[in-house]
Each structure stands twice: as structure tokens, then as C-alpha cells.
Write a protein that holds these residues in place. Sequence first.
Motif, PDB file in Angstrom:
ATOM      1  N   ALA A  38      -9.880   3.888  -7.348  1.00 15.66           N
ATOM      2  CA  ALA A  38      -8.546   3.289  -7.351  1.00 15.66           C
ATOM      3  C   ALA A  38      -7.536   4.294  -7.871  1.00 15.66           C
ATOM      4  O   ALA A  38      -6.441   4.448  -7.330  1.00 15.66           O
ATOM      5  CB  ALA A  38      -8.528   2.040  -8.220  1.00 15.66           C
ATOM      6  N   GLY A  39      -7.918   5.008  -8.914  1.00 18.48           N
ATOM      7  CA  GLY A  39      -7.011   6.004  -9.472  1.00 18.48           C
ATOM      8  C   GLY A  39      -6.782   7.145  -8.511  1.00 18.48           C
ATOM      9  O   GLY A  39      -5.664   7.618  -8.339  1.00 18.48           O
ATOM     10  N   TYR A  40      -7.831   7.568  -7.847  1.00 14.85           N
ATOM     11  CA  TYR A  40      -7.714   8.720  -6.943  1.00 14.85           C
ATOM     12  C   TYR A  40      -6.983   8.345  -5.672  1.00 14.85           C
ATOM     13  O   TYR A  40      -6.155   9.095  -5.181  1.00 14.85           O
ATOM     14  CB  TYR A  40      -9.116   9.250  -6.624  1.00 14.85           C
ATOM     15  CG  TYR A  40      -9.099  10.411  -5.681  1.00 14.85           C
ATOM     16  CD1 TYR A  40      -8.695  11.661  -6.129  1.00 14.85           C
ATOM     17  CD2 TYR A  40      -9.464  10.260  -4.357  1.00 14.85           C
ATOM     18  CE1 TYR A  40      -8.654  12.728  -5.263  1.00 14.85           C
ATOM     19  CE2 TYR A  40      -9.426  11.322  -3.486  1.00 14.85           C
ATOM     20  CZ  TYR A  40      -9.020  12.556  -3.945  1.00 14.85           C
ATOM     21  OH  TYR A  40      -8.971  13.611  -3.087  1.00 14.85           O
ATOM     22  N   GLY A  41      -7.286   7.160  -5.165  1.00 14.85           N
ATOM     23  CA  GLY A  41      -6.745   6.775  -3.868  1.00 14.85           C
ATOM     24  C   GLY A  41      -5.297   6.342  -3.894  1.00 14.85           C
ATOM     25  O   GLY A  41      -4.659   6.265  -2.863  1.00 14.85           O
ATOM     26  N   VAL A  51       0.870  -1.177   0.000  1.00 16.76           N
ATOM     27  CA  VAL A  51       0.000   0.000   0.000  1.00 16.76           C
ATOM     28  C   VAL A  51       0.904   1.222   0.000  1.00 16.76           C
ATOM     29  O   VAL A  51       1.741   1.358   0.888  1.00 16.76           O
ATOM     30  CB  VAL A  51      -0.918   0.020   1.236  1.00 16.76           C
ATOM     31  CG1 VAL A  51      -1.826   1.219   1.193  1.00 16.76           C
ATOM     32  CG2 VAL A  51      -1.718  -1.253   1.314  1.00 16.76           C
ATOM     33  N   PRO A  52       0.783   2.091  -0.986  1.00 17.47           N
ATOM     34  CA  PRO A  52       1.643   3.272  -1.010  1.00 17.47           C
ATOM     35  C   PRO A  52       1.453   4.085   0.258  1.00 17.47           C
ATOM     36  O   PRO A  52       0.327   4.219   0.760  1.00 17.47           O
ATOM     37  CB  PRO A  52       1.159   4.052  -2.236  1.00 17.47           C
ATOM     38  CG  PRO A  52       0.435   3.062  -3.061  1.00 17.47           C
ATOM     39  CD  PRO A  52      -0.115   2.041  -2.138  1.00 17.47           C
ATOM     40  N   PHE A  80      -8.354   3.278  -1.125  1.00 18.82           N
ATOM     41  CA  PHE A  80      -7.489   2.250  -1.711  1.00 18.82           C
ATOM     42  C   PHE A  80      -8.047   0.864  -1.406  1.00 18.82           C
ATOM     43  O   PHE A  80      -8.035  -0.028  -2.252  1.00 18.82           O
ATOM     44  CB  PHE A  80      -6.076   2.407  -1.129  1.00 18.82           C
ATOM     45  CG  PHE A  80      -5.021   1.640  -1.852  1.00 18.82           C
ATOM     46  CD1 PHE A  80      -4.501   2.114  -3.039  1.00 18.82           C
ATOM     47  CD2 PHE A  80      -4.560   0.443  -1.361  1.00 18.82           C
ATOM     48  CE1 PHE A  80      -3.526   1.420  -3.718  1.00 18.82           C
ATOM     49  CE2 PHE A  80      -3.584  -0.268  -2.032  1.00 18.82           C
ATOM     50  CZ  PHE A  80      -3.073   0.224  -3.208  1.00 18.82           C
ATOM     51  N   PHE A  81      -8.534   0.690  -0.182  1.00 19.85           N
ATOM     52  CA  PHE A  81      -9.087  -0.615   0.169  1.00 19.85           C
ATOM     53  C   PHE A  81     -10.451  -0.821  -0.463  1.00 19.85           C
ATOM     54  O   PHE A  81     -10.833  -1.930  -0.816  1.00 19.85           O
ATOM     55  CB  PHE A  81      -9.212  -0.753   1.696  1.00 19.85           C
ATOM     56  CG  PHE A  81      -7.894  -0.801   2.404  1.00 19.85           C
ATOM     57  CD1 PHE A  81      -6.747  -1.192   1.716  1.00 19.85           C
ATOM     58  CD2 PHE A  81      -7.788  -0.466   3.733  1.00 19.85           C
ATOM     59  CE1 PHE A  81      -5.526  -1.237   2.357  1.00 19.85           C
ATOM     60  CE2 PHE A  81      -6.565  -0.510   4.380  1.00 19.85           C
ATOM     61  CZ  PHE A  81      -5.435  -0.892   3.689  1.00 19.85           C
ATOM     62  N   LEU A  82     -11.194   0.258  -0.572  1.00 19.22           N
ATOM     63  CA  LEU A  82     -12.584   0.152  -1.044  1.00 19.22           C
ATOM     64  C   LEU A  82     -12.660  -0.147  -2.539  1.00 19.22           C
ATOM     65  O   LEU A  82     -13.552  -0.860  -2.997  1.00 19.22           O
ATOM     66  CB  LEU A  82     -13.283   1.482  -0.742  1.00 19.22           C
ATOM     67  CG  LEU A  82     -14.785   1.443  -0.477  1.00 19.22           C
ATOM     68  CD1 LEU A  82     -15.078   0.472   0.646  1.00 19.22           C
ATOM     69  CD2 LEU A  82     -15.267   2.832  -0.148  1.00 19.22           C
ATOM     70  N   ALA A  83     -11.696   0.406  -3.294  1.00 13.51           N
ATOM     71  CA  ALA A  83     -11.819   0.383  -4.754  1.00 13.51           C
ATOM     72  C   ALA A  83     -11.957  -1.016  -5.348  1.00 13.51           C
ATOM     73  O   ALA A  83     -12.860  -1.242  -6.156  1.00 13.51           O
ATOM     74  CB  ALA A  83     -10.630   1.115  -5.377  1.00 13.51           C
TER      75      ALA A  83
END
Lengths: 440, 258, 189, 405
Positions: free
Chosen positions: A178-181, A93-94, A102-105
Motif C-alpha cells: 500500500a505504501g509503495y503503490g 485512485v491516485p 494499489f488494488f492488491l494491498a
Amino acid sequence: MPEMQQIFAGIAWNDGGWIELAATLIRAVIIVLPVILLMAVYTWMERRQASFMQDRIGPTRANIAIAGKNITLFGLLHLMADGLKFVFKEDIVPSKANKLLFFLAPILALAPVVIVFVVIPVGGFFAYSHWDQVLTADQVKAYAMTGDAFRLQASQLEIGVLVIFAFSGLGVFGASLAGYGSHNKWALIGGLRAAAQMVSYEVTLGLTVVGALLLYGTLEPMAIANWQGHNIARWGIVVQPIGAILFLAAAIAESKRIPFDIPEGESEIIGYNLEYSGMRWGIFFMGEYMELVFVGAMFATIFLGGFHVPLLHADGFRLGSHHLAMPHIAVVLVQMLAFWGKVVLLGFLQIAIRWTLPRMRYDQLMRLGWIGMLPVSLANVMVTAILLLVFTSYNWNMGNYWIASLLVTLLVYLLVVAPQQTKTDEDNVAHDEAHSHGSH
Amino acid sequence: MPGRTVKLTAPDRTAAVQSYVLETGKGLGITLGHFFKNWPSRVPWIGVGVVALLAAAGGVALAFGMKSFSGRMTSGFTGLLVMFGGVPAGLGLLALGAGAYRKFRATPAETYLRLVPYPDVPADYYPPRYRGEHRLMHREDGSVRCVSCMMCSTVCPADCINIVAGNAADPPSDSEKVPGVDAEKFPVRFEIDELRCVVCGLCVEACPCDAIRMDSSVHVTAYANRQDFVFDRNRLMERGDQSQAVQGGHGPGWRTLS
Amino acid sequence: MSKAALQAVKKKFASEVISEHSQHGDETLVMKADKIQAICEFCRDDPAVAMDMLSDLTAVDFLMQGRETRFEMVYHLYSTTKRHRLRIKLPVGEAKAEVASVTGVWKSANWMEREVWDMYGIKFEGHPDLRRILLYEEFVGHPLRKDYPIAKRQPLTRREDPVENIWEQKHILTGPSAGAHFRGSYDTE
Amino acid sequence: MTPNSEQLAIQERVALPTETMTIMMGPVHPAMHGTVRVVVTVDGERIVHADVQVGYLHRGFEKECEGVTWGQVFPYTDRLNYVSPILNNVGYAMAVEKLLGVEVPERAEYIRVISGELSRVGDHLTCIAAIAMEMGAFSIFLYCVRARDEVYDRLEELTGARVTHAYCRVGGVKDDTPDGWLEKVRAGFGEITGVIDDIDGLLTKNRIFLDRTQGVGVVSTADAISSGFTGPVGRASGIDYDVRKDHPYGVYDRIDFDVPVMDAGDTFCRYYVRMEEVRQSLRIIDQAIDQIEPGPVKAVGAHRVVLPSKNETYNTIEGMIRHFKLTVDGIQVPEGEAYSYIEGGNGELGFYCVADGSGVPVKVRCRPPCFIVTGQLGNMLVGHTLADVVPIFGSLNMIGGECDR
């Protein structure tokens, strides 16, 4: 909230209600299980089919050594190897990522695609107490009325097609979040592209089926399949050819595959799921192949007669006066097989398209969607409506509708599509001139 | 000067081009053409046929089982048999036919597949000139041909050859000296670092006594340790055999290089 | 073919010409470095010369040959209309290694001049973007100068980094000597 | 009152304040093959500035050449343009031969032409493959690789290596062709033309491909000349210049072939010119195979240039001494300078050699066509979208080894 009450009123919470609940669960399992299996098979099929299209022999490495021989099972073992790899790979995870998003996407990317399968019929009614008898369509209908038949569809919703679009539209959140997070510029670009593309093509996707839905007169997938039936001249692909082609194109765009894989664009921006690894990436991967199944199932239901097989009536194959009678269970099995067969065939087609075409550019994709496909699908809706009006008001035989539809398709092509194409061409030229001025 | 300059023009954007669909169809025809040409050669048709025939047998058994289980199946049994037994059996026979055809007629050479699954199937396609790992040739008595003249290490653009020369013990008298065998010098150490080597073949060209060659048809394999890539004299001589080049005169089977 | 071009340039810039030769059929003018921009513009625009393309631009270091001027800039010009070539050479001294840039005359000079700056340390006056191109900004020295040791190593660090010296001691001073024949990569016994 | 377009633009800017974003594209990026970095500043998807940074593959070719003898340079030239190494070999050999004034035997010239054109086919196929792959058409990449394998197999049989051939020598080539090799070359044409026809069918009229490439990365003829573009990239921009035709070297003046030229100067033209050049290269090879005659492949009588035959080395004292002298001291090239140029895979491949009479070069300068073309990449990108970077870059066929040397 009267609507909610209505929905809950549908389930009578008495003894019969529990049976209904159990039956729904069973139905859900029968339908979702093949979907997941098919998704796994598709990952294999993509590798294998692509390899033969590209003059390779595909995956050969994953194997089990039995008695000194390496059993590769045509590369099927790669599925297991992949699964193991995804599970055991380090999940990175960055550090600056938005953890929640990030987890939700991945969940948001996968869940809606699974949900839409609840309304897709994989077969008609299965009159289980009379499984060994030759039943006519009327008899099956009668058993269905009395509750003596099992519906091969997880949930029968009158607004079925709308539910499908509603949930498949949620898929955009997976990609864009995903892209945003991810806190990565490439992923962000991918996410933005995904959002714009999927929202745009949602419109076209909806409009392309409107023509077909006008004909069918219903939004319920089982009814749609039954309208088309065993007569190939009534299948959606024959009566709505333009709709079918546009639908397939828009659906491929929805599932983000070449030539519309702008959000992923492996060689340009690595994609919205760039920062994902391990099983989290695997879920995106699964979602993508699930969408492949979903597109196939949708197309089969709306344009390829669903679970129906040409010439296969409820009591067996009939051609003219010839009749090959089959017991009910055989008919149901053949129909289910036919449905999944159609889905696999469409998967084959989509994979073939992916490994044939180059990728579009973002602005070209948008132009194609908004000023190419949208007007054509609108014209298609209008023409279908007019034709339908003519047919019903003059009481013409709907069996001949397909001739009219093919003729009109040609007309639509000449009047709407062709001028549209030249216009986009001029646009292109103007656009490119602007470019060349800018660059030199 | 024959020939000319030809002006090429981009294809016209006809309606067929502009409509995407036709050209996509054509493209699909090409790629799927590859698919259908390659795919059948990789399917074990006979196995598929056997499996399908077994499935047909199972289907027939299932149909009969259903009939006996149900006890009231009066009609439609023929259809059940056809669908469960006949169709798989027909497909199985087709597959068997395809397998027989492939066994006796069609070969993978007719496909587009040009692959050597390398580590599984040892590559035998090295042409005679292929430059692989070095090897050092032997004399008749099995000693190394190399006379430590340093030509190879001098010409090597990658500096990968390291030679330490040693003096051979003088023979008791000149009359006992065997020409070409009793040389004054021999390599005490002869090392080649295959990691530095650029496989240009200049050392082979530079060798004045046919001692070093690269025609081993082995390309450098991977080792876990860097030190393993430094081949010493004995290791280089393992691959070598007796050279038929004779110093100072034509011998049998004279190997001419150019 | 290019004799005419050579003569035209010679006629126009007679005072600038140091020498000329046609070795191996390559017409060459050795000129003073001062007016290179004007010369190049003339070469490009004069209808008889019409050198519309700068084929190649490089420099040579004659340190070992003991020339008066250490460097020499070499311009290879080509005419796509007349199909002829001309080589112009400019001696450039070490003390003031500076030449006027010809980026304004030909676009292709941009990167080639950057390369010459990178490799030889010859500055180009009027170059819009004179940065190192093949090497990184922290690189010390200009490697194609003959006095730059061929085996010298530079770690990819900041210039002030003391690690550099340790590296040098470890890898250069005890490394194989370059340029000699009978080279061996390993310590001999 | 309706606002005019300018006011609208201002309104838009006020309502939607945008910010540019700087993105490092490369050196580790799937499409930046050969490791190059493009620092792009984008406004949305639109590129407003692009800075191309090369040098990640710099190995100091010219410095290395100054430390070895003239003959030892050949392995280094292989690694310049590593998709058409024979052409580099030929280019360098011709420069040294020009300095020495050595006559190359006819058979060697023919072998150079045949193997060189095979290399060119491989080069162009690589470029076409790269253009297609970077637009997602991966199948085409693999078709090209299959055809290129045919080329590599033939070159391997001829030279002993698939990529780093080190085949040419000053004054000829290393070895004669193996038995039956020329017929094998001709037999392999079917494979290559088949692939070219397949690609033609898949791409040339495919609207997606046309839209992606036409009008993208346009370089006008004047710009191209000023930028020093040569080869397929220059010919796509309308420069009618092919070294093989305009300054014939080797035996090209005896061979009938066409030079394809296009005007638009966009990515599509660069692709299309290369497709045609592959066909022309096969034509050249075909004719060269017809014309080739038996004979020596190394300069005859040039004792100070060409290594003696093994027969002489093994058996004669003179041969042995020549062998030793040539190997240790290298070819003694007389003082002077020469610029020799051939048509490389990407354009005019020039070698400028300066000799001081010793066996070691003073200077070997390679005029890399890739480097010169890549120099204009930044200008070509501005105004296009992020997605266009990849096909434009691919169509230039920038080979890292040649660009960075």
C-alpha cells in the motif's frame, strides 16, 4: 511431491469425505462469522471505550428516529453509518499510483488475518448425539475417536501455530505494498516502516511462544488449550509470565497499534494507507480490527487456557468434592462463550493500552525489538528448557511448575532484563549526544 | 521579592521506569480509572437489569424445553438451570441494584464528564455577560432607541455596522415633544454583518443610549446563505426588548454598566 | 539600571551617537547606521554592557511625520546577566534602505531581519538568507510602508499575471475607503 | 586485513547509494497546528535540512493597528496568541499606559493578574496537550481540554467570550468581576490540578515518553540566549529569566511564587517546566484572590483615557462629549515611544508602540515569543528523525496567530 499427496490423502473422497468437507465449511462459518461480528463490535468498542477513558460520551449522532425519539443504541448505529459511508464514498485512485499494487494491498492486508482463524479452537469437541447427557472427558474423547463428536475448530493442523505465524507474516505485504503503490512519499515512508517493524517483531513474536510451546509439547492449538485445561496454575500466563507479556507487546506491534503504530503514526506521517478512500480504506480498517481479534484469540489460546474455564470440567463445575453437574451442551456453550469473552477482554485491554500510551519512535522500536525483547525471549526459552529438563528428569509434579516459573521469571528479570535496560539507556545517551552535536 | 528559582530535575531512570511495564500499568490504572468512573453513569442499568432478567427467564425456559425435548436428560439439569437461569438472573439483579443506586445516589456530576451535548440539549450555560448576537433595544412606544449617532459603526474594528440615518418628522410643537422618544434622527437602515463581526463588544460600550446590546445569549447560528448573516433593523429589534435606561435622568431599574 | 550601559556605549562610539533620551524609562540611543555591527558586537561582548540577547528588532516608517530619514531601525537589547535593557535606533533613508545584518551577533536576528525586509523593504547586508517570511515571494511591495494602502488586495498569482489588474479594478477602486471615520461596509442609499 | 571504520563507511556508501528526499511537512499536516510548513530533507528517516516557512496565518496585525484608534487595537491583540488572549490584552494595555503615564487602579491590576494567570494555565495546558497528542497519547489531550474548559468557563463569565475576550482597556479593565467569581475560580483549581496530576502519572515517568522527549531538540543555554528564547522554552534551556520575577509589573512583586528552571534544554524540559508553571500559576491566583480588595477597575480621574461611566454618558453633557470624543478620536497619546514587556504564555511578550500625538498609532509592534522560538526550529530539527519533528514542534508551542500576526 509426497507432502501434497499426504495432505490430500487426509481427505477420503468417498461419501464420508463429502461429509467431512461440509463439516469443515460449517466449522469455518461458525468461526469466521463471530470474528467478523466481533470486528464490527470492536470498532464500536474502540469508540465507546475511548470516549469514557477520555471523559467524553462518544458517538451520539447516528440515530434512527422512531416516534419522535432518536434511537442511537449507544452508538451502535455508527457501524451501519460507517459501512454505508465506506461503500458510497468516492473511491479515489491516485493517477500515478501503481494500480495493481494499489488494488492488491487491501486484500493482502485482510485475507491473511482471516485465514489464521482456521486453526484456532473456539471450543472442544461437541458430541452432538449425546448433547443432553453429562459426559466425562474420557467419554467425549471416545466419541471424538469414533467420529461422533464435532470439532469446534475449522481445521486441526499439527503445525497450527506455525500456520498462524506464516499467514500473519504475510500481513506485511498489505502495508508495504500500500505504501509503495500509492505514489506518495508519506505512504512510502509508512510502508517502509511497516515492513521493517513487522519483520522484526515477527521474530520476537515467534520466540516468545517457544517457551510456552516447549511446555505444551505441541503446536496444535486445541492440544495447547487442553494442556492448560481448567487448572489456572497450568495456564500459560502463570507458567510463562515473561512470555505472555512479551507476546502481547510483540502482537500489538504486529497489529500496528499504539504504542507501536509507527507505520500509521497519524500525527507524523499519516500512514501507509494515506491515499486510500472509501471501502478500500475500509478494508484496511477492517483488517486492523480483525488483527485485534486475532491477537486476542492467539493470546487466549496460548496463554489463557483457550476455551477452558477455571474449575469447569467436561461434566460440570468441580471444586473439591462439590460437583455441579452440567449437560454436555451447557459445558460446550459456556466454553465457547468463555473463549469469546477472553478475546473481548483482551480487546478491551488492547484498546485501553492504545488510549493510554504515547507512540514510540522508529529507532526506539527497533532497539526494543532487537536488543530488548529478543534477548529476553531467548533467555526465557533457555530457562524454560532447563526447568523443563529438571522437572522431567527428576519426575517432579508439573503442577508445581508455576512456582518455579514465577521464581525464575524474577531471576530472568534481574539478570537479563535489568542490565539490558541500563545498557539501552547508555546507548540512548550516546545517541542523543551525537544528535545535539549535529544540531548546533 | 519572595519566591525563588527552583531547579527541576528530570525523573531518575530507575529500573521500574526502564522496564516499561510498571509505568504502563500505572497509566492504565489512571485511564481505566476514568473509564470506570465515567462508564457506569452512561449505562441504563435498569434496562440492562430488565434485559438480563428476561434473558434469565428465557434461559430457564430453554433449560426446561431441552429437558422435555430430549426426554432422556437424567442428570445435570440443576447445573443447566444455574448456568442458563441463575447466572443471568444474578447479574440482572446486580444491574438493577446499580440502577437503583445511581438513581438515588450517584449523579453524573461525580464523573469526569463535563459535556453539554449541544445541539440536542440547548445550552443554558451562557453567563450574563456572554456576547452573542446583537439586538436593538426598544423605546416605550416600541420604536428603536438608536439615534444614528454612528458611535458603534465608528468604533467597530471590523467595519461590520452600516447605518443610514434618517430624520424623524418634527413634532407639531416643542411642548408636544416627548423627551427621549421624539428624537431628531433614527436609523433608516441598521445592518450588522455577523460574518464580519468579531464579537469584541466595543459597539455596546460605545453606544450612548443603550440601543445596541449583545446580551442576547444566542451565538450566531449557521445559515446557508451569506446574505442571511446580514441582520437588518427589524431582525435586530426582534430580540430586543424595552430598555430601562432613561436619557436625561434616573428611571426605575436603572441599568448601570460600569 | 541601564544608564551605565548607555554611557558605556556612548563613550565607545561617541562619534556615532546622534541623540539619546530616556523617555518613560527606556534608555535609547539614536546612532548612525554605519557601524551597527561593531556596536552590537561591543554591546554583546563588553562586560559592563553584556547585552547577550537581542530582544526585538523592528523598523518604523515615519513617512507621515515628515522626517528627513524615512525609516528607523529599532533594536531592543537585553542582558540576561545584568538584567538591563537598551534601545538602539538607526535612521535609515529611503533612497538607500540598507543596514548591516546582525545575524552574526545574535541568532535571533535572522528571522526578525527577514521580517523587516518583508514588511519594510529594508535590506540587510550580510544576511545569510534574506527572503520574505510572512508573505509569499510573489507579493509586490512592502505592506508596512505607510504608502502601501491598507485595503489593497493582491491575488495570489504570478507577478506578470494580467488578472491582477482586473482584481484591482473590481475590489479596490470600488471598495470601502479605508482610514476614514463613519465607515460603512455597504453602499448606502 | 580488516577494514577500519572509515573504509567501512565508504564501502557502505558504495554498496548502498542513498538519496535524500524532500518532504513538505505542512501547511496541511495534522501536527502542524497553526499552519506552518517545514520543508524537510530526509536521508531515510534522518533529517539533514529543514526549512521552516511561516506566514500562513498572517493577517497584518501591525498594518491594521496603524488604521485604528489606540482603543480599537484590543480585539486585534486577542487574536495574536489566541490561547492566552488576556495576556496579550494586558501587554498592549501596559504599553499604552506607559506612553500615557496612566496609573491603573489596584483592583484592576489584581484582576489582570488573576485572569492573565488563568490564561497562562490555558496556554500551558494547550501546549502539554499538543505534545502528548502528537505522540499519540490522545487521552491526555482531552484531559487537558477538559481542564482548559474550566479556565474558559471562568474567563467567559468574566469577559463575555470564551477566547476573544477584548477585556482590558487602557487604564484598567472593562468590567469588575461578577459576583462570586473569585470563589468560583478557586473552586475550579481541583479540576486543573487533578488533570495535571493525571498527566504527571501518565507521562512523566513513562519510558516511552521519556525516550521520545529526552535529548530531543536540545538547545544549549548559550544558544538559547543568542536565539532570544524566553519564557518556558528559555527556562527549559537554563535561562533564569522570568519577567514577572525579574522586572515585576502589576502586583507580581507582592506574590510569592517560584520560577522553575531546567538545564537540559530538551523537549522533556519544556514539557516539565510548563507542568510546574501551571501549578505556580494556580498558586499566584490563589494569593491574588486573597489579596484583592474592592475598588475601581478603571483609572480614576483619567478623563482623556477612560470612557465615562454609562451613568455619566446617559445623563451629563460632559460625560456625553467625553464619550463621543474618546470614541471618535480615540485616546490622544502624546508623542513618544515605549517598549513594554510582560511574561506571556510563551515568553517575553513585548509591545513597542510609537505615538505621534494623535489618536491613531504610528506603530504597534508585537514582539512575539513564538516567532522568535520558531526561528530556531530548523536548526533544532537537523539530525533528528522525521518522527521527532512533531514533539519538538509541539513543545515550542508555536501559536500561528502570534507567530504570523
